[in-house]
Scaffold this motif. Sequence first.
Motif, PDB file in Angstrom:
ATOM      1  N   THR A  84       0.898  -1.189  -0.060  1.00 19.97           N
ATOM      2  CA  THR A  84       0.039  -0.158   0.011  1.00 19.97           C
ATOM      3  C   THR A  84       0.889   1.186   0.079  1.00 19.97           C
ATOM      4  N   LEU A  85       2.063   1.387   0.899  1.00 23.18           N
ATOM      5  CA  LEU A  85       2.782   2.684   0.870  1.00 23.18           C
ATOM      6  C   LEU A  85       3.469   2.572  -0.480  1.00 23.18           C
ATOM      7  N   LYS A  86       3.757   1.524  -1.217  1.00 26.49           N
ATOM      8  CA  LYS A  86       4.742   1.580  -2.423  1.00 26.49           C
ATOM      9  C   LYS A  86       3.733   2.295  -3.185  1.00 26.49           C
ATOM     10  N   GLN A  87       2.487   1.669  -3.191  1.00 27.29           N
ATOM     11  CA  GLN A  87       1.418   2.325  -4.485  1.00 27.29           C
ATOM     12  C   GLN A  87       1.163   3.740  -4.044  1.00 27.29           C
ATOM     13  N   GLN A  88       1.102   4.326  -2.991  1.00 25.89           N
ATOM     14  CA  GLN A  88       0.998   5.489  -2.379  1.00 25.89           C
ATOM     15  C   GLN A  88       2.085   6.581  -2.833  1.00 25.89           C
ATOM     16  N   GLU A  89       3.446   5.935  -2.621  1.00 25.99           N
ATOM     17  CA  GLU A  89       4.497   6.719  -3.256  1.00 25.99           C
ATOM     18  C   GLU A  89       4.478   6.882  -4.780  1.00 25.99           C
ATOM     19  N   LYS A  90       4.243   5.735  -5.446  1.00 28.45           N
ATOM     20  CA  LYS A  90       4.081   5.898  -6.855  1.00 28.45           C
ATOM     21  C   LYS A  90       3.082   6.930  -7.353  1.00 28.45           C
ATOM     22  N   GLU A  91       1.959   6.888  -6.591  1.00 29.90           N
ATOM     23  CA  GLU A  91       0.883   7.990  -6.957  1.00 29.90           C
ATOM     24  C   GLU A  91       1.334   9.331  -6.678  1.00 29.90           C
ATOM     25  N   ARG A  92       2.129   9.710  -5.660  1.00 30.99           N
ATOM     26  CA  ARG A  92       2.514  10.897  -5.159  1.00 30.99           C
ATOM     27  C   ARG A  92       3.656  11.503  -6.235  1.00 30.99           C
TER      28      ARG A  92
END
Length: 72
Positions: free
Chosen positions: A27-35
Amino acid sequence: MKNKNKGSLSEQLNGDLLKQLQDKKSTLKQQEKEREEKERQKKVKEREEREANKSFEELLNESELDWKKFKR
């Protein structure tokens, strides 16, 4: 028998905790990619706005052409 049950409960808790941590990591990796993608899009938009707002003089000064060659 208690040790065996305790061990399996411990293993189960560790397994659940490991799964939770792995889910959180993804989840954190996905959020970082989106950011990062939002930041990239923001920079592109800002650059396009700066280019659109440049004056003719600024564009002329940034040109790589040697305008003296075209002077008659």
